[in-house]
Scaffold this active site. Structure first.
Site, PDB file in Angstrom:
ATOM      1  N   ILE A 108       1.066 -14.494  16.097  1.00 16.45           N
ATOM      2  CA  ILE A 108       1.476 -13.314  16.877  1.00 16.45           C
ATOM      3  C   ILE A 108       0.635 -12.108  16.466  1.00 16.45           C
ATOM      4  O   ILE A 108       0.128 -11.364  17.319  1.00 16.45           O
ATOM      5  CB  ILE A 108       2.979 -13.011  16.686  1.00 16.45           C
ATOM      6  N   HIS A 159     -21.901 -31.979  33.908  1.00 17.26           N
ATOM      7  CA  HIS A 159     -22.852 -30.962  33.444  1.00 17.26           C
ATOM      8  C   HIS A 159     -22.978 -29.873  34.501  1.00 17.26           C
ATOM      9  O   HIS A 159     -23.053 -30.193  35.696  1.00 17.26           O
ATOM     10  CB  HIS A 159     -24.221 -31.595  33.212  1.00 17.26           C
TER      11      HIS A 159
HETATM   12  P1  FAD Z   1      13.719 -20.256  23.081  1.00 20.79           P
HETATM   13  O1  FAD Z   1      12.554 -20.145  23.978  1.00 20.79           O
HETATM   14  O2  FAD Z   1      13.889 -19.209  22.035  1.00 20.79           O
HETATM   15  O3  FAD Z   1      15.002 -20.335  23.987  1.00 20.79           O
HETATM   16  C1  FAD Z   1      16.292 -20.356  23.460  1.00 20.79           C
HETATM   17  C2  FAD Z   1      17.254 -19.842  24.516  1.00 20.79           C
HETATM   18  O4  FAD Z   1      18.577 -20.061  24.050  1.00 20.79           O
HETATM   19  C3  FAD Z   1      17.112 -18.348  24.783  1.00 20.79           C
HETATM   20  O5  FAD Z   1      16.968 -18.117  26.158  1.00 20.79           O
HETATM   21  C4  FAD Z   1      18.402 -17.761  24.221  1.00 20.79           C
HETATM   22  O6  FAD Z   1      18.864 -16.620  24.955  1.00 20.79           O
HETATM   23  C5  FAD Z   1      19.364 -18.927  24.377  1.00 20.79           C
HETATM   24  N1  FAD Z   1      20.493 -18.883  23.429  1.00 20.79           N
HETATM   25  C6  FAD Z   1      20.421 -18.668  22.087  1.00 20.79           C
HETATM   26  N2  FAD Z   1      21.656 -18.742  21.540  1.00 20.79           N
HETATM   27  C7  FAD Z   1      22.513 -19.002  22.564  1.00 20.79           C
HETATM   28  C8  FAD Z   1      23.914 -19.203  22.627  1.00 20.79           C
HETATM   29  N3  FAD Z   1      24.701 -19.160  21.540  1.00 20.79           N
HETATM   30  N4  FAD Z   1      24.466 -19.423  23.857  1.00 20.79           N
HETATM   31  C9  FAD Z   1      23.698 -19.476  24.973  1.00 20.79           C
HETATM   32  N5  FAD Z   1      22.383 -19.314  24.945  1.00 20.79           N
HETATM   33  C10 FAD Z   1      21.778 -19.093  23.762  1.00 20.79           C
HETATM   34  N6  FAD Z   1       4.444 -21.159  21.868  1.00 20.79           N
HETATM   35  C11 FAD Z   1       3.450 -21.865  22.452  1.00 20.79           C
HETATM   36  O7  FAD Z   1       3.509 -23.094  22.491  1.00 20.79           O
HETATM   37  N7  FAD Z   1       2.367 -21.243  23.027  1.00 20.79           N
HETATM   38  C12 FAD Z   1       2.245 -19.899  23.014  1.00 20.79           C
HETATM   39  O8  FAD Z   1       1.262 -19.359  23.538  1.00 20.79           O
HETATM   40  C13 FAD Z   1       3.266 -19.124  22.405  1.00 20.79           C
HETATM   41  N8  FAD Z   1       3.190 -17.788  22.383  1.00 20.79           N
HETATM   42  C14 FAD Z   1       4.203 -17.068  21.809  1.00 20.79           C
HETATM   43  C15 FAD Z   1       4.077 -15.681  21.776  1.00 20.79           C
HETATM   44  C16 FAD Z   1       5.073 -14.919  21.188  1.00 20.79           C
HETATM   45  C17 FAD Z   1       4.935 -13.421  21.164  1.00 20.79           C
HETATM   46  C18 FAD Z   1       6.242 -15.559  20.651  1.00 20.79           C
HETATM   47  C19 FAD Z   1       7.354 -14.754  20.061  1.00 20.79           C
HETATM   48  C20 FAD Z   1       6.363 -16.933  20.684  1.00 20.79           C
HETATM   49  C21 FAD Z   1       5.337 -17.701  21.252  1.00 20.79           C
HETATM   50  N9  FAD Z   1       5.397 -19.089  21.272  1.00 20.79           N
HETATM   51  C22 FAD Z   1       4.381 -19.813  21.829  1.00 20.79           C
HETATM   52  C23 FAD Z   1       6.533 -19.821  20.687  1.00 20.79           C
HETATM   53  C24 FAD Z   1       7.510 -20.261  21.788  1.00 20.79           C
HETATM   54  O9  FAD Z   1       7.925 -19.121  22.525  1.00 20.79           O
HETATM   55  C25 FAD Z   1       8.718 -20.956  21.193  1.00 20.79           C
HETATM   56  O10 FAD Z   1       8.293 -21.990  20.337  1.00 20.79           O
HETATM   57  C26 FAD Z   1       9.580 -21.539  22.288  1.00 20.79           C
HETATM   58  O11 FAD Z   1      10.057 -20.530  23.153  1.00 20.79           O
HETATM   59  C27 FAD Z   1      10.776 -22.296  21.694  1.00 20.79           C
HETATM   60  O12 FAD Z   1      11.537 -22.818  22.737  1.00 20.79           O
HETATM   61  P2  FAD Z   1      13.106 -23.091  22.557  1.00 20.79           P
HETATM   62  O13 FAD Z   1      13.562 -23.623  23.871  1.00 20.79           O
HETATM   63  O14 FAD Z   1      13.334 -23.880  21.338  1.00 20.79           O
HETATM   64  O15 FAD Z   1      13.753 -21.666  22.273  1.00 20.79           O
HETATM   65  P1  NAD Z   2       3.311 -17.128  11.695  1.00 17.52           P
HETATM   66  O1  NAD Z   2       4.029 -18.010  10.753  1.00 17.52           O
HETATM   67  O2  NAD Z   2       2.255 -17.683  12.559  1.00 17.52           O
HETATM   68  O3  NAD Z   2       2.597 -15.949  10.883  1.00 17.52           O
HETATM   69  C1  NAD Z   2       3.304 -15.099  10.033  1.00 17.52           C
HETATM   70  C2  NAD Z   2       2.323 -14.559   9.005  1.00 17.52           C
HETATM   71  O4  NAD Z   2       2.955 -13.537   8.292  1.00 17.52           O
HETATM   72  C3  NAD Z   2       1.880 -15.614   7.994  1.00 17.52           C
HETATM   73  O5  NAD Z   2       0.488 -15.607   7.888  1.00 17.52           O
HETATM   74  C4  NAD Z   2       2.557 -15.169   6.708  1.00 17.52           C
HETATM   75  O6  NAD Z   2       1.818 -15.491   5.551  1.00 17.52           O
HETATM   76  C5  NAD Z   2       2.640 -13.686   6.920  1.00 17.52           C
HETATM   77  N1  NAD Z   2       3.700 -13.030   6.159  1.00 17.52           N
HETATM   78  C6  NAD Z   2       4.957 -13.460   5.935  1.00 17.52           C
HETATM   79  N2  NAD Z   2       5.650 -12.521   5.230  1.00 17.52           N
HETATM   80  C7  NAD Z   2       4.803 -11.484   5.032  1.00 17.52           C
HETATM   81  C8  NAD Z   2       4.921 -10.221   4.402  1.00 17.52           C
HETATM   82  N3  NAD Z   2       6.070  -9.841   3.836  1.00 17.52           N
HETATM   83  N4  NAD Z   2       3.852  -9.409   4.384  1.00 17.52           N
HETATM   84  C9  NAD Z   2       2.676  -9.784   4.969  1.00 17.52           C
HETATM   85  N5  NAD Z   2       2.510 -10.974   5.570  1.00 17.52           N
HETATM   86  C10 NAD Z   2       3.566 -11.803   5.619  1.00 17.52           C
HETATM   87  O7  NAD Z   2       4.449 -16.385  12.524  1.00 17.52           O
HETATM   88  P2  NAD Z   2       4.345 -15.408  13.761  1.00 17.52           P
HETATM   89  O8  NAD Z   2       2.961 -14.954  13.962  1.00 17.52           O
HETATM   90  O9  NAD Z   2       5.432 -14.418  13.572  1.00 17.52           O
HETATM   91  O10 NAD Z   2       4.748 -16.360  14.957  1.00 17.52           O
HETATM   92  C11 NAD Z   2       6.048 -16.997  14.958  1.00 17.52           C
HETATM   93  C12 NAD Z   2       5.983 -18.338  15.612  1.00 17.52           C
HETATM   94  O11 NAD Z   2       5.678 -18.210  16.997  1.00 17.52           O
HETATM   95  C13 NAD Z   2       4.921 -19.208  14.983  1.00 17.52           C
HETATM   96  O12 NAD Z   2       5.564 -20.304  14.404  1.00 17.52           O
HETATM   97  C14 NAD Z   2       4.049 -19.647  16.101  1.00 17.52           C
HETATM   98  O13 NAD Z   2       3.907 -21.047  16.123  1.00 17.52           O
HETATM   99  C15 NAD Z   2       4.746 -19.193  17.371  1.00 17.52           C
HETATM  100  N6  NAD Z   2       3.700 -18.610  18.229  1.00 17.52           N
HETATM  101  C16 NAD Z   2       2.783 -19.454  18.777  1.00 17.52           C
HETATM  102  C17 NAD Z   2       1.749 -18.943  19.535  1.00 17.52           C
HETATM  103  C18 NAD Z   2       0.744 -19.881  20.121  1.00 17.52           C
HETATM  104  O14 NAD Z   2       1.003 -21.069  20.171  1.00 17.52           O
HETATM  105  N7  NAD Z   2      -0.404 -19.406  20.559  1.00 17.52           N
HETATM  106  C19 NAD Z   2       1.640 -17.576  19.738  1.00 17.52           C
HETATM  107  C20 NAD Z   2       2.576 -16.743  19.141  1.00 17.52           C
HETATM  108  C21 NAD Z   2       3.613 -17.278  18.392  1.00 17.52           C
END
Ligand code: FAD
Ligand code: NAD
Length: 473
Positions: free
Chosen positions: A193, A452
């Site tokens: 992130i 290509h």
């Molecule tokens: P979520 O997507 O978190 O969905 C969980 C749902 O459950 C939510 O809608 C929530 O409201 C609902 N919920 C929670 N508790 C309850 C409850 N008690 N009752 C009813 N509903 C509830 N992953 C990638 O693979 N590629 C990426 O490019 C990527 N980019 C990311 C960028 C960012 C900024 C972030 C934060 C994450 C990114 N991720 C990416 C990670 C990805 O978003 C998550 O791994 C994924 O959304 C997980 O899916 P999930 O269905 O487990 O949970």
């Molecule tokens: P991350 O685990 O990728 O990175 C967190 C970073 O913060 C690590 O490098 C860690 O060493 C560092 N860190 C932890 N505590 C710290 C501190 N106190 N001070 C300074 N550095 C510290 O987690 P994220 O970037 O928050 O993303 C969360 C999850 O969302 C990840 O597991 C990732 O797989 C998923 N995500 C995926 C994508 C993608 O697939 N392109 C994009 C965004 C997020």
């Protein structure tokens, strides 16, 4: 106690939950999905991924890339002079919001198509088969299901030293919605992130400093690739401070003052905004898992086996609430597997071949093992790299940074790891995931004709290179 009876109830409509619900419905199971996320007066599907994760971040990455290409003068080499560039952040955000809406509405229509019932509210367990739902208006209802799939996802980890109570300190959703480009942006955490959102705002003009606690950059990536990525991002102006700990923050004159420590001592810096991106934690504490007897670890991760089955026979858990990388595609595949297991099929996820992508520019993508991991295992391996500098298509795109690196077993020739840093790596990696799923050898890829001029020819060349017969190097 129940008002309704279902064969499958899915809790959460993120990429894990909504895909699980669709697959269960496809298999003829009477399915309900319960989701608590509401925007305005509408239930919002798609979870973190569609609303505040994958989709909006990629929308802004694309917009900011277009802006940067024009504003940096990079397109001058194409003979394109774009000296009068303006940036309208409001419009950029409106485009992003429209994409999010269109995506979430798409999921709603898929639910309709598959006759999946959608219930709005926050779920907690009353027993292993009974769910209590608190609606937006505070009204309680309940339902009963033979099988339950928990897909409640994750939330950002907060830091006591950087409270989200101040508008200057944000997590991912805030960082995807700034109303103007911060002049100075601090980011705690140089993980996925931090790098993606840091890149967005850097390209739009912010000075960006990333504070990373670890000494190693991208420790889970192949370290040869990680070093190339780090160099490239530093060149783009991301100030990456490794081995650095933020020890305190303070709001002063509308700015966030950050105190941080590294080997050089204690320092201070001020920012307009500070993003905290230090990882995410599973969201399970609201579920009253004890009432169903579902076991979890001390960090809240629900304990499951290889098929996402919990210790309770009718309950599965998938996605960010269970072990493994927090990725949307991993959550979705687990959703399919859980639904298929419930329907009596042999659901399966190949955990060894989950692709990882970081959407910086150039992009980073990998699947399988790193060189260090294979060496630690004592495997006898061979490696080959093909630089995009030698790719005709990359030259035509004016995007020659990076390489394809392949690792194969020295005797059997089987591909064991694939690591790409380069243009469109997120798309290129799919060929290697498929190849490795079929346990392809380097020779199999070498014998496959690649069009290509394409970037995929770099994969072909690296595969040829594993048997010392690259053509273009
Ligand atoms: P979520 O997507 O978190 O969905 C969980 C749902 O459950 C939510 O809608 C929530 O409201 C609902 N919920 C929670 N508790 C309850 C409850 N008690 N009752 C009813 N509903 C509830 N992953 C990638 O693979 N590629 C990426 O490019 C990527 N980019 C990311 C960028 C960012 C900024 C972030 C934060 C994450 C990114 N991720 C990416 C990670 C990805 O978003 C998550 O791994 C994924 O959304 C997980 O899916 P999930 O269905 O487990 O949970
Ligand atoms: P991350 O685990 O990728 O990175 C967190 C970073 O913060 C690590 O490098 C860690 O060493 C560092 N860190 C932890 N505590 C710290 C501190 N106190 N001070 C300074 N550095 C510290 O987690 P994220 O970037 O928050 O993303 C969360 C999850 O969302 C990840 O597991 C990732 O797989 C998923 N995500 C995926 C994508 C993608 O697939 N392109 C994009 C965004 C997020």
């Amino acid at each position: 106690m129940s008002d309704d009876n279902y064969q499958v109830a899915v809790i959460g409509a993120g990429p894990g939950g909504y895909v699980a619900a669709i697959r269960a419905a496809q298999l003829g199971l009477k399915t309900v999905c319960i989701e608590k996320w509401v925007e305005g007066d509408k239930i919002q599907l798609g979870g973190t991924c569609s609303n505040v994760g994958c989709i909006p971040s990629k929308a802004l990455l694309d917009s900011s890339e277009h802006y940067y290409r024009l504003a940096s003068g990079e397109l001058g080499v194409h003979g394109i002079d774009a000296s009068e560039i303006t940036l309208n952040v409001e419009k950029m955000m409106a485009r992003k919001n429209k994409i999010v809406r269109s995506n979430t509405m798409g999921i709603a229509s898929l639910f309709k198509k598959h006759n999946i019932e959608l219930v709005c509210g926050q779920v907690s367990f009353a027993s292993a088969n009974d769910l209590e739902i608190t609606g937006q208006d505070g009204k309680m209802s309940s339902l009963r299901a033979d099988h339950i799939i928990i897909a409640t996802g994750s939330v950002p980890i907060g830091l006591p030293i950087a409270s989200f109570d101040y508008p200057q300190i944000v997590e991912n959703s805030g960082a995807l919605s700034f109303d103007r480009v911060p002049e100075r942006l601090g980011v705690i955490g140089a993980g996925v992130i931090g790098l993606e959102l840091g890149s967005v705002w850097r390209r739009l003009g912010s000075e960006v400093v990333l504070f990373e606690a670890l000494a190693e950059f991208l420790p889970t990536a192949d370290q040869q690739i990680a070093k190339a990525v780090e160099k490239s991002l530093r060149k783009q102006g991301l100030d990456i401070q490794l081995n650095t700990r933020v020890t305190a923050t303070e709001i002063e004159n509308n700015q966030v003052k950050v105190r941080y420590e590294n080997q050089q001592g204690t320092h201070e810096a001020s920012f307009d905004k500070l993003i905290v991106a230090v990882g995410r934690r599973p969201l399970t504490e609201e579920l009253n898992l004890g009432a169903a007897g579902v076991q979890h670890d001390e960090r809240g991760y629900i304990l499951v086996d290889d098929q996402c089955h919990t210790n309770v026979s009718n309950i599965y858990a998938i996605g960010d609430v269970v072990r493994g990388p927090m990725l949307a595609h991993k959550a979705s595949e687990e959703g399919v597997m859980a639904a298929e297991c419930i329907a009596g099929l042999k659901g399966h996820v190949n955990y060894a071949l989950i692709p990882n992508v970081i959407y910086t520019w150039p992009e980073v993508a990998w699947v399988g093992k790193t060189e260090a991991a294979l060496k630690d295992e004592g495997r006898n391996i061979k490696t080959a790299q093909f630089p995009f500098m030698a790719s005709g298509r990359a030259k035509a795109m004016e995007s020659t940074e990076g390489m394809v690196k392949l690792l194969a077993d020295a005797q059997s020739d089987e591909i064991l790891g694939a690591h790409i840093f380069g243009p469109n790596a997120s798309e290129l990696i799919a060929e290697l995931v498929l190849a490795m799923e079929y346990r392809a050898t380097a020779e199999d890829i070498a014998l496959t004709m690649h069009a290509h001029p394409t970037l995929a020819e770099a994969i072909h060349e690296a595969a040829l290179g594993l048997n010392d017969r690259m053509i273009h190097m």
